[in-house]
Write a protein that holds these residues in place. Structure first.
Motif, short mmCIF file in Angstrom:
data_model
loop_
_atom_site.label_atom_id
_atom_site.label_comp_id
_atom_site.label_asym_id
_atom_site.label_seq_id
_atom_site.Cartn_x
_atom_site.Cartn_y
_atom_site.Cartn_z
N GLY A 11 72.19 73.77 60.51
CA GLY A 11 71.60 72.43 60.48
C GLY A 11 70.18 72.41 59.93
O GLY A 11 69.86 71.56 59.07
N PRO A 12 69.30 73.31 60.36
CA PRO A 12 67.93 73.30 59.84
C PRO A 12 67.82 73.66 58.36
O PRO A 12 66.78 73.41 57.74
CB PRO A 12 67.22 74.35 60.70
CG PRO A 12 68.05 74.46 61.94
CD PRO A 12 69.45 74.25 61.48
N LEU A 34 82.18 74.96 65.44
CA LEU A 34 81.37 73.85 64.93
C LEU A 34 80.01 73.79 65.63
O LEU A 34 78.99 73.54 64.98
CB LEU A 34 82.12 72.53 65.09
CG LEU A 34 83.18 72.26 64.01
CD1 LEU A 34 84.06 71.09 64.42
CD2 LEU A 34 82.52 71.99 62.67
N VAL A 35 80.00 74.00 66.94
CA VAL A 35 78.73 74.01 67.66
C VAL A 35 77.82 75.11 67.10
O VAL A 35 76.63 74.88 66.83
CB VAL A 35 78.95 74.21 69.17
CG1 VAL A 35 77.61 74.34 69.89
CG2 VAL A 35 79.75 73.06 69.76
N VAL A 36 78.39 76.28 66.90
CA VAL A 36 77.61 77.42 66.39
C VAL A 36 77.11 77.14 64.97
O VAL A 36 75.91 77.30 64.67
CB VAL A 36 78.46 78.70 66.41
CG1 VAL A 36 77.70 79.84 65.72
CG2 VAL A 36 78.83 79.09 67.83
N VAL A 47 73.53 66.85 68.29
CA VAL A 47 74.56 66.78 67.24
C VAL A 47 75.53 67.95 67.28
O VAL A 47 76.75 67.74 67.24
CB VAL A 47 73.92 66.64 65.85
CG1 VAL A 47 74.98 66.78 64.75
CG2 VAL A 47 73.22 65.29 65.72
N PRO A 48 75.08 69.21 67.36
CA PRO A 48 76.06 70.31 67.36
C PRO A 48 77.08 70.20 68.48
O PRO A 48 78.29 70.32 68.24
CB PRO A 48 75.17 71.56 67.52
CG PRO A 48 73.85 71.16 66.97
CD PRO A 48 73.69 69.72 67.36
N MET A 49 76.61 69.99 69.69
CA MET A 49 77.53 69.90 70.82
C MET A 49 78.42 68.66 70.72
O MET A 49 79.63 68.72 71.00
CB MET A 49 76.75 69.88 72.13
CG MET A 49 77.62 69.93 73.37
SD MET A 49 78.59 71.45 73.51
CE MET A 49 77.27 72.63 73.84
N TYR A 54 83.63 66.32 70.00
CA TYR A 54 84.42 65.24 69.41
C TYR A 54 85.65 65.80 68.70
O TYR A 54 86.77 65.31 68.89
CB TYR A 54 83.58 64.41 68.43
CG TYR A 54 84.43 63.38 67.73
CD1 TYR A 54 84.74 62.17 68.36
CD2 TYR A 54 84.97 63.62 66.47
CE1 TYR A 54 85.57 61.24 67.75
CE2 TYR A 54 85.80 62.70 65.86
CZ TYR A 54 86.09 61.52 66.50
OH TYR A 54 86.91 60.60 65.90
N ILE A 55 85.46 66.83 67.88
CA ILE A 55 86.59 67.40 67.17
C ILE A 55 87.59 68.03 68.14
O ILE A 55 88.82 67.94 67.95
CB ILE A 55 86.11 68.42 66.12
CG1 ILE A 55 85.34 67.71 65.00
CG2 ILE A 55 87.29 69.21 65.54
CD1 ILE A 55 86.17 66.71 64.21
#
Length: 221
Positions: A59-60, A51-53, A150-152, A157-158
């Motif tokens: 995201g952009p 998810l971080v990756v 947000v990514p981290m 969180y998950i």
């Protein structure tokens, strides 16, 4: 970004997420020697990491929703049009289904294999409500305070929610639908899918409203 590129980002991101969720579950089951706690850990870490990756990479381009509940929240906030939101959801669901198939091929598992894992009842539904409410809150609060986090934040969180919620935190209708087709550690019986999705969408709506109030600038309240 053009709509076609955004849709491809949503498709590919959700594909990669489900390939990771299901693939890591299969790998963990094969290596854990029957220890369910180790299997869950082996499923949790790759999911949080990917998810971080994925959010960092996509995201952009598309906003990296990969989740109809997130898309619904952004549509309620008018950050995405209803038409684009609908197309995002289609791309997410299709990407998730293909991601499950890819995981099955990689591990030489039966290609179409509906899950028999029952995940129903008030405890599981409450877990999904808590997981989804918290996920939406994490995203919205980070966007307000520190968008680059947000990514981290979502990955962490998950990772945590896999362990502190009774449902192991699906928190995503596209993920829920796709996991219904995988009779592996990550699976959910198709008969339990609709209830999970209903709770997830309800949590997304309530979280959007709550955090809109919580994060509102008092000067404009």
């Amino acid at each position: 970004m053009t709509l076609d590129r955004r849709l491809m980002a949503e498709w590919l991101g959700t594909f990669s997420l489900l390939a990771t969720v299901v693939g890591s579950g299969i790998m963990a089951e094969r290596l854990a020697g029957g220890n369910v706690a180790v299997v869950l850990l082996g499923n949790t870490i790759p999911t949080g990491a990917i998810l971080v990756v994925l959010i960092t990479v996509f995201g952009p381009i598309s906003g990296a929703h990969f989740n109809p509940a997130v898309t619904l929240s952004f549509e309620l906030r008018r950050d995405i049009s209803p038409r684009d939101a609908g197309l995002y959801v289609v791309a997410q669901i299709f990407g998730g289904l293909v991601g499950v198939l890819a995981a099955h091929v990689m591990f030489e598992h039966r290609l179409i294999d509906p899950s028999t894992t029952a995940r129903g009842g008030i405890g599981q539904w409450t877990g999904e409500f808590v997981a989804t409410f918290g996920l939406i809150g994490t995203i919205l609060a980070c966007l307000k305070a520190r968008p680059t986090a947000v990514p981290m934040a979502v990955g962490l969180y998950i990772t945590a929610a896999y362990w502190f919620t009774s449902s192991t935190s699906f928190a995503n209708p596209a993920v829920t639908i796709a996991r219904g087709f995988s009779n592996t550690f990550a699976g959910i019986a198709p008969t339990d899918v609709a209830a999970f999705i209903a709770v997830q969408l309800l949590a997304a709506v309530l979280a959007t409203w709550f955090f809109r109030w919580m994060l509102e600038d008092p000067a404009h309240g």
